[in-house]
Structures are given as C-alpha cells and as structure tokens.
Design an enzyme around this catalytic site. Sequence first.
Site, PDB file in Angstrom:
ATOM      1  N   ARG A  79     -22.280  17.742  -0.588  1.00  0.00           N
ATOM      2  CA  ARG A  79     -21.644  18.996  -0.994  1.00  0.00           C
ATOM      3  C   ARG A  79     -21.269  19.868   0.200  1.00  0.00           C
ATOM      4  O   ARG A  79     -20.266  20.588   0.157  1.00  0.00           O
ATOM      5  CB  ARG A  79     -22.565  19.733  -1.965  1.00  0.00           C
ATOM      6  CG  ARG A  79     -22.696  18.997  -3.291  1.00  0.00           C
ATOM      7  CD  ARG A  79     -23.915  19.434  -4.049  1.00  0.00           C
ATOM      8  NE  ARG A  79     -25.132  19.138  -3.301  1.00  0.00           N
ATOM      9  CZ  ARG A  79     -26.335  19.602  -3.597  1.00  0.00           C
ATOM     10  NH1 ARG A  79     -26.475  20.411  -4.621  1.00  0.00           N
ATOM     11  NH2 ARG A  79     -27.392  19.265  -2.870  1.00  0.00           N
ATOM     12  N   ASN A 116     -30.486  12.191   3.793  1.00  0.00           N
ATOM     13  CA  ASN A 116     -29.514  12.883   2.929  1.00  0.00           C
ATOM     14  C   ASN A 116     -30.195  13.963   2.088  1.00  0.00           C
ATOM     15  O   ASN A 116     -31.277  13.756   1.561  1.00  0.00           O
ATOM     16  CB  ASN A 116     -28.829  11.854   2.007  1.00  0.00           C
ATOM     17  CG  ASN A 116     -27.981  12.483   0.919  1.00  0.00           C
ATOM     18  OD1 ASN A 116     -28.181  12.188  -0.259  1.00  0.00           O
ATOM     19  ND2 ASN A 116     -27.040  13.329   1.281  1.00  0.00           N
ATOM     20  N   CYS A 156     -28.740   7.386  -9.412  1.00  0.00           N
ATOM     21  CA  CYS A 156     -27.927   8.203 -10.316  1.00  0.00           C
ATOM     22  C   CYS A 156     -28.775   8.747 -11.474  1.00  0.00           C
ATOM     23  O   CYS A 156     -29.471   7.982 -12.148  1.00  0.00           O
ATOM     24  CB  CYS A 156     -26.766   7.369 -10.862  1.00  0.00           C
ATOM     25  SG  CYS A 156     -25.733   8.310 -11.996  1.00  0.00           S
TER      26      CYS A 156
END
Length: 320
Positions: A224, A199, A98
């Site tokens: 997305r 990913n 993150c």
Amino acid sequence: MRLILAPMEGLADEDMRDVLTRLGGIDLCVAEFVRVTHHLLTERKFLSTVPELANGGCTRAGVPVRVQLLGSDAVCLAENAALVASLGAPGIDLNFGCPAPTVNRHGGGAVLLQYPEHIHAIVAATRRAVPRHIPVTAKMRLGLEDASLALDCARAIEAGGADELTVHARTKADGYRFPARWEWLAHIREEVKLPVVANGDVYTPRDWEEIRQVSGCSDVMIGRGAIISPDLARRIKTGGEPMPWAELLPWVVDYYGRVRARVEPRYAPGRLKQWLGMLRGAYPEAGELHQTLRTERDPVAMGKVLEGLCQIILRAKTPL
Ligand SMILES: Cc1cc2nc3c(=O)[nH]c(=O)nc-3n(C[C@H](O)[C@H](O)[C@H](O)COP(=O)(O)O)c2cc1C
C-alpha cells in the site's frame, strides 16, 4: 537489497505496475493471484491477469513480474505452474496468505497455514514441475488465528524447495491492523536458510530502514505504501523529497488513460477514485480531486476534469 512491489488484487493491476515501475526503484513485481481450482487454466486467463507475459514477463520499464498462483490442489497447481513457466514467466509465486472468505472456504490462501505438510506438498510439486532456472517462491502470513505454526510453515516451504519466502508479518486474524509484527520476520529468517523478504507497513524510507533493522532481511516488499506514495521505491533507493502533486498528476492521468483503454468504461471511474482515495494519505490535492469527482460516473467527463487540471498546473509552471 531489492524492493519488490506486492501483489494486490484489484489495486496493483498491470496499469499500476506500469506506472510504478516507470517511476523507478522497483526491482521486481509479483502480480495479483490467479486462482487455481481443479483444472488447467487457459493461456488467455494468465495473459489477461499478467499481460506482461506477452512482453517477456516484464513491465514496459523492463521490471520482471512473477505470476502468483493460489489454490490447494498440489497436482493442479503444479500443472498450471508448468504452463505459466512455458509462457515465459520470470518466476512463480505461491499464495499462502489470502484472507478472502471465498478463497478460504475452498481451502486456499491463509487456511493452509494450519497444515504445513500440505504447504510442503504444494511447494514440492510446483518446484518439480517448473524448470530449475525459474524461481518458485512463496508468500505467507504468520498464521490463521495465531503465529504458533509460522516457523513450521516456513520450514515446510524451505523443505519443499522454494527459492525465496516473503512473509507478510500478520496473521489472518490480524487483518490489516497496524502495526505489522516485524519481530516475527527475524524469528523466521533465523529459522530458515532461504532468502526471506520482509513485508508489512512500509510507508516511508524510514520504515524501510527499520523493517530491515528489526528483521535482518535485506529485501523488502512494499504494497500500500507504493500506491499512497508512488515514488516511495525511488526515494528509498536514491533519497530526495517526495514528488510534488504537480509532478504526480500527469502520471495519474496516464494511469487513467490506460485503465480506460483496457477495462469496461463503467469500471474506469472506480479505479481512479480508488487510487485518489489512497493518494489522499500523502497528497491533500488528491483528496480535493477525489471529493470533486466523488459523484462522477461518466468516464469521459472524468478524463476531461483530469486533463483540465493538468493544463492549469502546466500554465502555472510556464512563465508568461
Ligand atoms: C487490496 C489488496 C489486495 C491484495 N492482494 C493480494 C494478492 O493477490 N496476493 C497476495 O499474496 N497478497 C495480497 N495482498 C497483500 C499484500 O501483498 C501485502 O502482503 C499486504 O498489503 C501488506 O503489505 P503492505 O503493508 O506493504 O501493504 C493484498 C493486499 C491488499 C491491500
């Protein structure tokens, strides 16, 4: 050859997971992160982020949802992981990627990629705390500023006993800049024995083929791309043309209805506008609707516009 829906805080919430898994093609979801600081969170907190826990850990379509934890305190993460496991989570994922400044200031997320030993301690403590039959997995970016420690981090995750590693092929410094560095996925996959999930930047079935070819990974996580093209996973699995707008619109209405029933009314319009804003990438009609609803703040009025549109489409499809 699994397709995994990416955790996306503020974007892929329970309602989105519900719609996307009912549309098909997704084998597994990872829920948005739950932040763990220095204490044991309540069951209620986990159930509010991952309501699927009350449904055997699966979406209504029966797709398992792993719970993602984010933090830097190995002992506390392990305690929380044990609680999540006792609530019936089908898996626990640890966040090492993150980029959010608040999270990073407190030592969680991507900053941990500078300290492979710390990553190892977190994974090992969590693995020890969770019953063996429940997978403990990790998701990492390539690094903070550069990818110089990417292989060390992957090795640390493996040595800690993780069952699987998802790699978002970017550093924190890369942000979300296109293109993701798929070649790094191959380096990491060659370095470790645990399954590596690829990913980053899969928007079309063609991208899916390419990322698998470049990385050598069979499993792919999509983020997305699944929000922009909600039938992407299904098309990857079964082929076919993209679903037309007239077919997608009822799903959008359904999503909005679920959001309205769950969140405070003033937040519902924002969630819908966010999705429409992303759908514009694949559907010009979503762009027009987004424009029409741009200034609308009343959740009820917004629902009426949507339902009105559905009626028009339905009438156009019904022969006189
Ligand atoms: C709005 C948003 C929220 C995200 N939240 C999370 C999160 O909670 N946990 C996580 O591991 N990754 C999170 N990510 C990263 C995604 O899981 C994924 O790694 C990234 O979007 C790249 O995949 P994509 O190109 O298929 O979207 C987030 C991404 C976005 C765009």
